[in-house]
Design a protein around this motif. Structure first.
Motif, PDB file in Angstrom:
ATOM      1  N   GLY B 144       0.786  -1.236   0.000  1.00  8.28           N
ATOM      2  CA  GLY B 144       0.000   0.000   0.000  1.00  8.28           C
ATOM      3  C   GLY B 144       0.812   1.277   0.000  1.00  8.28           C
ATOM      4  N   TYR B 145       2.132   1.188  -0.164  1.00  6.46           N
ATOM      5  CA  TYR B 145       2.955   2.410  -0.197  1.00  6.46           C
ATOM      6  C   TYR B 145       3.548   2.625  -1.587  1.00  6.46           C
ATOM      7  CZ  TYR B 145       2.979   1.331   4.816  1.00  6.46           C
ATOM      8  OH  TYR B 145       2.621   1.016   6.098  1.00  6.46           O
ATOM      9  N   ARG B 146       2.823   2.226  -2.608  1.00  7.37           N
ATOM     10  CA  ARG B 146       3.345   2.313  -3.974  1.00  7.37           C
ATOM     11  C   ARG B 146       3.703   3.766  -4.311  1.00  7.37           C
ATOM     12  NH1 ARG B 146       0.622  -0.289  -9.250  1.00  7.37           N
ATOM     13  NH2 ARG B 146       1.678   0.978 -10.784  1.00  7.37           N
ATOM     14  N   PRO B 147       4.930   4.032  -4.704  1.00  4.80           N
ATOM     15  CA  PRO B 147       5.288   5.416  -5.032  1.00  4.80           C
ATOM     16  C   PRO B 147       4.577   5.900  -6.298  1.00  4.80           C
ATOM     17  CG  PRO B 147       7.113   3.932  -5.523  1.00  4.80           C
ATOM     18  CD  PRO B 147       6.059   3.107  -4.867  1.00  4.80           C
ATOM     19  N   VAL B 148       4.170   7.169  -6.295  1.00  3.22           N
ATOM     20  CA  VAL B 148       3.504   7.753  -7.463  1.00  3.22           C
ATOM     21  C   VAL B 148       4.585   8.092  -8.484  1.00  3.22           C
ATOM     22  CG1 VAL B 148       2.021   9.639  -8.276  1.00  3.22           C
ATOM     23  CG2 VAL B 148       1.725   8.712  -5.965  1.00  3.22           C
ATOM     24  N   LEU B 149       4.525   7.480  -9.659  1.00  3.38           N
ATOM     25  CA  LEU B 149       5.572   7.697 -10.661  1.00  3.38           C
ATOM     26  C   LEU B 149       5.014   8.265 -11.965  1.00  3.38           C
ATOM     27  CD1 LEU B 149       7.493   4.310 -10.164  1.00  3.38           C
ATOM     28  CD2 LEU B 149       8.151   6.540  -9.269  1.00  3.38           C
ATOM     29  N   ASP B 150       3.681   8.160 -12.187  1.00  4.41           N
ATOM     30  CA  ASP B 150       3.090   8.588 -13.463  1.00  4.41           C
ATOM     31  C   ASP B 150       2.743  10.073 -13.498  1.00  4.41           C
ATOM     32  OD1 ASP B 150       3.154   6.064 -14.698  1.00  4.41           O
ATOM     33  OD2 ASP B 150       1.470   5.428 -13.443  1.00  4.41           O
ATOM     34  N   SER B 151       2.507  10.640 -12.335  1.00  9.06           N
ATOM     35  CA  SER B 151       2.150  12.067 -12.298  1.00  9.06           C
ATOM     36  C   SER B 151       2.761  12.671 -11.039  1.00  9.06           C
ATOM     37  CB  SER B 151       0.627  12.214 -12.267  1.00  9.06           C
ATOM     38  OG  SER B 151       0.103  11.500 -11.158  1.00  9.06           O
ATOM     39  N   CYS B 155       0.522  17.644  -7.021  1.00  8.91           N
ATOM     40  CA  CYS B 155      -0.586  18.308  -7.732  1.00  8.91           C
ATOM     41  C   CYS B 155      -1.295  17.360  -8.710  1.00  8.91           C
ATOM     42  CB  CYS B 155      -0.070  19.551  -8.469  1.00  8.91           C
ATOM     43  SG  CYS B 155       1.021  19.156  -9.855  1.00  8.91           S
ATOM     44  N   GLN B 156      -0.834  16.129  -8.817  1.00 11.85           N
ATOM     45  CA  GLN B 156      -1.391  15.117  -9.726  1.00 11.85           C
ATOM     46  C   GLN B 156      -1.289  15.530 -11.202  1.00 11.85           C
ATOM     47  OE1 GLN B 156      -3.546  15.689  -6.729  1.00 11.85           O
ATOM     48  NE2 GLN B 156      -2.120  14.147  -5.951  1.00 11.85           N
ATOM     49  N   GLY B 157      -0.539  16.607 -11.491  1.00 14.07           N
ATOM     50  CA  GLY B 157      -0.390  17.066 -12.869  1.00 14.07           C
ATOM     51  C   GLY B 157       0.715  16.316 -13.596  1.00 14.07           C
ATOM     52  N   GLN B 158       0.932  16.682 -14.847  1.00 16.20           N
ATOM     53  CA  GLN B 158       1.998  16.078 -15.640  1.00 16.20           C
ATOM     54  C   GLN B 158       3.360  16.516 -15.101  1.00 16.20           C
ATOM     55  OE1 GLN B 158       1.727  13.868 -18.388  1.00 16.20           O
ATOM     56  NE2 GLN B 158      -0.320  13.715 -17.517  1.00 16.20           N
ATOM     57  N   THR B 159       4.345  15.644 -15.236  1.00 16.23           N
ATOM     58  CA  THR B 159       5.671  15.999 -14.728  1.00 16.23           C
ATOM     59  C   THR B 159       6.572  16.445 -15.875  1.00 16.23           C
ATOM     60  OG1 THR B 159       6.213  13.672 -14.866  1.00 16.23           O
ATOM     61  CG2 THR B 159       5.658  14.533 -12.677  1.00 16.23           C
ATOM     62  N   GLY B 160       6.327  17.648 -16.389  1.00 14.26           N
ATOM     63  CA  GLY B 160       7.169  18.200 -17.455  1.00 14.26           C
ATOM     64  C   GLY B 160       8.395  18.850 -16.840  1.00 14.26           C
ATOM     65  N   GLY B 161       9.410  19.119 -17.652  1.00 10.25           N
ATOM     66  CA  GLY B 161      10.629  19.790 -17.169  1.00 10.25           C
ATOM     67  C   GLY B 161      11.409  18.896 -16.216  1.00 10.25           C
ATOM     68  N   ARG B 162      12.102  19.530 -15.279  1.00 16.60           N
ATOM     69  CA  ARG B 162      12.923  18.756 -14.328  1.00 16.60           C
ATOM     70  C   ARG B 162      12.013  18.055 -13.315  1.00 16.60           C
ATOM     71  NH1 ARG B 162      18.157  19.420 -13.786  1.00 16.60           N
ATOM     72  NH2 ARG B 162      18.113  19.028 -11.563  1.00 16.60           N
ATOM     73  N   LEU B 173       7.805  14.603  -8.127  1.00 13.63           N
ATOM     74  CA  LEU B 173       7.220  15.945  -8.059  1.00 13.63           C
ATOM     75  C   LEU B 173       7.568  16.686  -9.341  1.00 13.63           C
ATOM     76  CD1 LEU B 173       8.242  17.037  -4.434  1.00 13.63           C
ATOM     77  CD2 LEU B 173       6.069  16.035  -5.162  1.00 13.63           C
ATOM     78  N   CYS B 174       6.610  17.509  -9.832  1.00  9.40           N
ATOM     79  CA  CYS B 174       6.903  18.326 -11.021  1.00  9.40           C
ATOM     80  C   CYS B 174       7.775  19.507 -10.585  1.00  9.40           C
ATOM     81  CB  CYS B 174       5.608  18.791 -11.674  1.00  9.40           C
ATOM     82  SG  CYS B 174       4.628  19.871 -10.625  1.00  9.40           S
ATOM     83  N   GLU B 175       8.270  20.246 -11.567  1.00 11.74           N
ATOM     84  CA  GLU B 175       9.181  21.359 -11.270  1.00 11.74           C
ATOM     85  C   GLU B 175       8.527  22.367 -10.326  1.00 11.74           C
ATOM     86  OE1 GLU B 175      10.766  22.818 -14.896  1.00 11.74           O
ATOM     87  OE2 GLU B 175      12.500  23.706 -13.923  1.00 11.74           O
ATOM     88  N   ALA B 176       7.230  22.634 -10.558  1.00 14.54           N
ATOM     89  CA  ALA B 176       6.534  23.644  -9.762  1.00 14.54           C
ATOM     90  C   ALA B 176       6.336  23.206  -8.314  1.00 14.54           C
ATOM     91  CB  ALA B 176       5.171  23.946 -10.406  1.00 14.54           C
ATOM     92  N   CYS B 177       6.201  21.908  -8.099  1.00 13.77           N
ATOM     93  CA  CYS B 177       5.918  21.405  -6.739  1.00 13.77           C
ATOM     94  C   CYS B 177       7.185  20.979  -5.998  1.00 13.77           C
ATOM     95  CB  CYS B 177       4.955  20.218  -6.804  1.00 13.77           C
ATOM     96  SG  CYS B 177       3.320  20.645  -7.411  1.00 13.77           S
ATOM     97  N   ALA B 178       8.341  21.070  -6.648  1.00 15.01           N
ATOM     98  CA  ALA B 178       9.579  20.561  -6.042  1.00 15.01           C
ATOM     99  C   ALA B 178       9.846  21.203  -4.683  1.00 15.01           C
ATOM    100  CB  ALA B 178      10.752  20.792  -6.975  1.00 15.01           C
ATOM    101  N   SER B 179       9.390  22.468  -4.522  1.00  9.37           N
ATOM    102  CA  SER B 179       9.656  23.176  -3.265  1.00  9.37           C
ATOM    103  C   SER B 179       8.751  22.684  -2.127  1.00  9.37           C
ATOM    104  CB  SER B 179       9.488  24.678  -3.474  1.00  9.37           C
ATOM    105  OG  SER B 179       8.178  24.920  -3.960  1.00  9.37           O
TER     106      SER B 179
END
Lengths: 200, 250
Positions: B144-151, B155-162, B173-179
């Motif tokens: 039950g601790y499967r890491p989220v790798l698809d989004s 924010c559950q958004g696409q992981t574009g950029g870094r 985490l996407c670039e915007a949520c990295a902080s």
């Protein structure tokens, strides 16, 4: 609520710290010691005190000793070119009881155990390497237990010692005396087949 | 006398004096279970060979008041190749310790039993490091601790950029949520794709997977950190593996 006089309670408390001794056994032992002639109890107390104050690790082999070096390392009749490496001091006793080995010992004080966090640094391996420096030892017999920890220790030591030009052997594994072939596991049987010997 | 049968892999076997061993088993029928094997350290014991760690054994267990005990046992697979290689002993110890640390007693999970069995079988001629990474990520996934790798885990958004990986927030985490997590670490997109493969491919197919040393090192560090976050401690056999295998401590 305390049912015992203070010294008795203290004795039971101390005895129950021994391995395999629960509170009931500790109580039984304490009452036994109070019931026997005083000299029996005093002899036990003196033996414990003497053993604790005089026994130390032999600086050569790591076995328990009251003299430096131990009586095995001092024995001139023993072969100095063969070293038997064991895990614990009690393994030296087991080997000596067999009366089949006439060389010297080295006690590692444990075995490599990844799951218990015991690595080579926690064992007396540096001392073993120092003993091999003189070049007197021609063969090292690994008498570690035939379990995962003993196997890991034997593989590690073999990789470490063989490049030094010392012959490294391991005691044979196989069926214990009196065992039934039917109940042997496949690893024991395959080891017994590997170590088979021609009939004399 | 109440007896019951089970098929199990021995995770640990600890001497408890008097020639007895305390076994931690992972069984198909009952999940993790602790039992005593009386006299199993003695040379004359018929159980001795079958209760060694990493053995796959069929047990007949006798119920006890405080702890159950081994009545009879019969070896199914002994995995003798593990005992002949220090690295394999390290990896097998790691798998066993990980499963012991992650699972509670008495909760059967046939997937985990089958995963451990298949992973140990493949260690005979497979890539031990990749098999261990696959075991780690599949194991946490099943529990039950499967890491989220698809989004993005935040924010559950696409992981574009870094992209970054956060153990605390449970995935990439996407670039915007990295902080959102100061401890999130930057990672390569290829590493995340490899982790997806490790999670989804059956272990037998992993021999087709080619992973370079830098990616192996990064996956090792990320997954060890992820496991440490959920287990709240490090595994002792991980330190052993760090010493005897390639790659950074992690």
């Amino acid at each position: 609520m305390n049912y015992y006089a203070k010294p008795v309670a203290h004795l039971i408390d101390q005895l129950s710290k021994l391995p395999g001794i629960g509170p009931k056994t500790a109580q039984r032992l304490a009452f036994y010691l109070l019931g026997v002639p005083a000299e029996v109890a005093y002899n036990l107390a003196r033996s414990i005190e003497k053993a604790r104050s005089t026994i130390q690790y032999c600086t050569v082999c790591g076995n328990f000793t009251d003299e430096e070096p131990c009586f095995i390392c001092r024995d001139e009749r023993r072969r100095r070119d063969v070293l038997c490496v064991v895990e614990r001091p009690r393994d030296v006793v087991a080997m000596e009881k067999s009366r089949s080995f006439k060389g010297l010992y080295h006690v590692l004080h444990g075995a490599i155990s990844p799951m218990e966090g015991v690595g080579p640094d926690q064992l007396h391996i540096r001392e073993l390497l120092r003993r091999l420096e003189g070049g007197e030892v021609k063969e090292m017999i690994l008498a570690t237990n035939p379990n995962i920890e003993g196997d890991a220790t034997a593989i590690y030591l073999s990789g470490l010692i063989k490049p030094l030009g010392v012959r490294v052997t391991r005691i044979a594994h196989g069926l214990p005396v009196g065992a039934d072939l039917e109940y042997a596991d496949e690893i024991t049987l395959s080891k017994a087949l590997e170590g088979r010997q021609e009939m004399k | 006398m109440k007896l019951y049968k089970m098929e199990a892999i021995v995770l640990r076997a600890r001497d408890i004096g008097g020639g007895d061993k305390l076994l931690v088993l992972y069984s198909r029928e009952y999940g993790k279970i602790k039992v005593i094997a009386h006299g199993a350290s003695k040379p004359s014991s018929r159980k001795r060979g079958f209760v060694q760690p990493f053995n796959h054994t069929k047990f007949l267990i006798q119920r006890g008041r405080e702890i159950d005990s081994v009545s009879q046992c019969e070896g199914v697979e002994m995995f003798s190749f593990i005992r002949e290689d220090l690295k394999k002993i390290g990896y097998a110890s790691y798998l066993a310790e990980l499963l012991d640390a992650l699972t509670p007693e008495g909760e059967p999970n046939e997937f985990l039993f089958a995963l451990l069995l298949e992973t140990m079988r493949l260690m005979n001629n497979g890539d031990d490091e990749i098999l261990a990474r696959s075991f780690e990520i599949k194991c946490v996934g099943f529990l039950g601790y499967r890491p989220v790798l698809d989004s993005c885990a935040e924010c559950q958004g696409q992981t574009g950029g870094r992209i970054h990986f956060s153990s605390g927030l449970g995935g990439v985490l996407c670039e915007a949520c990295a902080s959102a997590d100061r401890e999130a670490v930057s990672c390569d997109r290829g590493v995340v794709e490899t982790m997806k493969v490790l999670l989804s491919w059956p272990p037998v197919k992993l021999r087709l997977l080619k992973v370079g040393r830098p990616a192996r090192n990064q996956i090792k560090v990320l997954l060890r950190d992820y496991l440490k976050y959920y287990m709240e401690h490090e595994l002792k056999s991980a330190a052993f593996l760090n010493r005897f295998t390639q790659g950074p401590p992690g």
